[in-house]
Design an enzyme around this catalytic site. Structure first.
Site, PDB file in Angstrom:
ATOM      1  N   ASP A   1       1.939  60.452  15.457  1.00  0.00           N
ATOM      2  CA  ASP A   1       2.951  59.657  16.148  1.00  0.00           C
ATOM      3  C   ASP A   1       4.301  60.378  16.106  1.00  0.00           C
ATOM      4  O   ASP A   1       4.520  61.267  15.275  1.00  0.00           O
ATOM      5  CB  ASP A   1       3.040  58.286  15.475  1.00  0.00           C
ATOM      6  CG  ASP A   1       3.737  57.247  16.330  1.00  0.00           C
ATOM      7  OD1 ASP A   1       3.835  57.445  17.559  1.00  0.00           O
ATOM      8  OD2 ASP A   1       4.175  56.222  15.770  1.00  0.00           O
TER       9      ASP A   1
ATOM     10  N   THR B   1       5.181  48.486  12.371  1.00  0.00           N
ATOM     11  CA  THR B   1       5.911  47.559  11.494  1.00  0.00           C
ATOM     12  C   THR B   1       5.021  46.440  10.972  1.00  0.00           C
ATOM     13  O   THR B   1       5.057  46.107   9.783  1.00  0.00           O
ATOM     14  CB  THR B   1       7.116  46.970  12.245  1.00  0.00           C
ATOM     15  OG1 THR B   1       8.001  48.031  12.633  1.00  0.00           O
ATOM     16  CG2 THR B   1       7.879  45.993  11.373  1.00  0.00           C
TER      17      THR B   1
END
Length: 293
Positions: free
Chosen positions: A82, A232
């Site tokens: 990522d 998250t």
């Protein structure tokens, strides 16, 4: 089936308009848990690692964990790096065996971003790997990468030129999304996704997924967001599960690490499984259950 190219997973999702969870793991427990959820839900899965996670665990150790846990798995999975602005980390991960990378050059002028992305795509192709690209920063800081200042969105013509020139496999446009917690309900530019897909049909990556509503997810997936990033929510689930268990352990005066691991794993599996159901990837890999570790 086990480990397949990112494009194999996303081409079916894009054609049939479902989303594949792209979940950032942080250690061996979370890696095994999300793989276990994929098997339970017969769902394809994109496992993501941040630059921070690669550096903290080490690429060789992290990849050894990946190969051990995916041995014998019978749902399509892939390993993705990522948001990585560091070319040397991209080269390292491609050399070790990552299936795809997000070269995050959004902080650079578009022309320089484009020039370097062409180089990254060529490098990735030599390793049989895919590339995700972006030309605008996604608002918010995630694992030390990004900015809280919202970047200006480029014109459609600029985005299309970037896609045609670089040949990236996935594109991550800014549509009002943000990493981390939203300070208020996000106002998303759904039409921008449709406009890009109509002009240049390729899978769109949706970043900043943690905190969006179910309706927003479904609408964006229906327009072509085949890769849905979740970071998250995973980190919060993992840490809150640890915290809840440890508080109870302190009250009881009983310290049993294996029980802690089982409890945390259960919460992570539940989170990942719920995302697969929501995004429509559940049952898209209807095969006999394999093993996740």
């Amino acid at each position: 089936m086990p480990v397949v190219p990112l494009t194999d997973i996303l081409s079916d999702a894009f054609d049939k308009r479902y989303g594949v969870p792209a979940i950032n793991i942080v250690n061996d427990l979370t890696l095994e848990a999300v793989l276990g959820a994929a098997v339970d839900k017969a769902s394809p899965l994109i496992v993501q690692t941040s630059v921070k996670t690669v550096k903290s665990i080490g690429s060789d150790v992290l990849y050894a964990m990946w190969t051990a846990m995916t041995a014998g798995i019978e749902v399509p999975v892939t390993l993705h790096l990522d948001h990585c602005p560091e070319r040397e980390v991209i080269s390292e991960c491609l050399r070790v065996g990552w299936n795809s990378v997000l070269f995050d050059a959004s902080h650079l002028p578009v022309e320089e971003n484009k020039r370097q992305t062409v180089e990254v795509v060529a490098e990735a192709r030599r390793h049989g790997a895919g590339v995700e690209g972006e030309i605008e920063s996604i608002t918010g800081v995630e694992d030390g990468v990004g900015s809280d200042t919202e970047a200006a969105r480029q014109d459609l013509a600029v985005a299309l030129d970037f896609l045609r020139t670089t040949g990236v496999d996935v594109f991550a446009p800014a549509i009002g999304n943000a990493h981390g917690h939203y300070k208020r309900a996000p106002v998303l530019d759904f039409d921008r996704v449709s406009d890009i897909v109509a002009a240049y049909p390729l899978p769109i990556a949706l970043h900043g997924g943690s905190g969006m509503s179910d309706e927003q997810f479904r609408e964006l997936i229906s327009r072509g967001c085949a890769k849905v990033n979740i970071s998250t929510a995973l980190k919060e689930t993992y840490m809150q599960a640890n915290l809840a268990f440890l508080k109870e352990a302190a009250e009881r005066g009983k310290w049993d690490p294996p029980s802690l691991f089982r409890a945390v794993r259960g919460d992570v599996v539940d989170l990942a499984g719920s995302l697969m159901t929501l995004f429509g990837s559940e049952g898209r890999a209807p095969v006999a259950a394999g093993k996740a570790g």
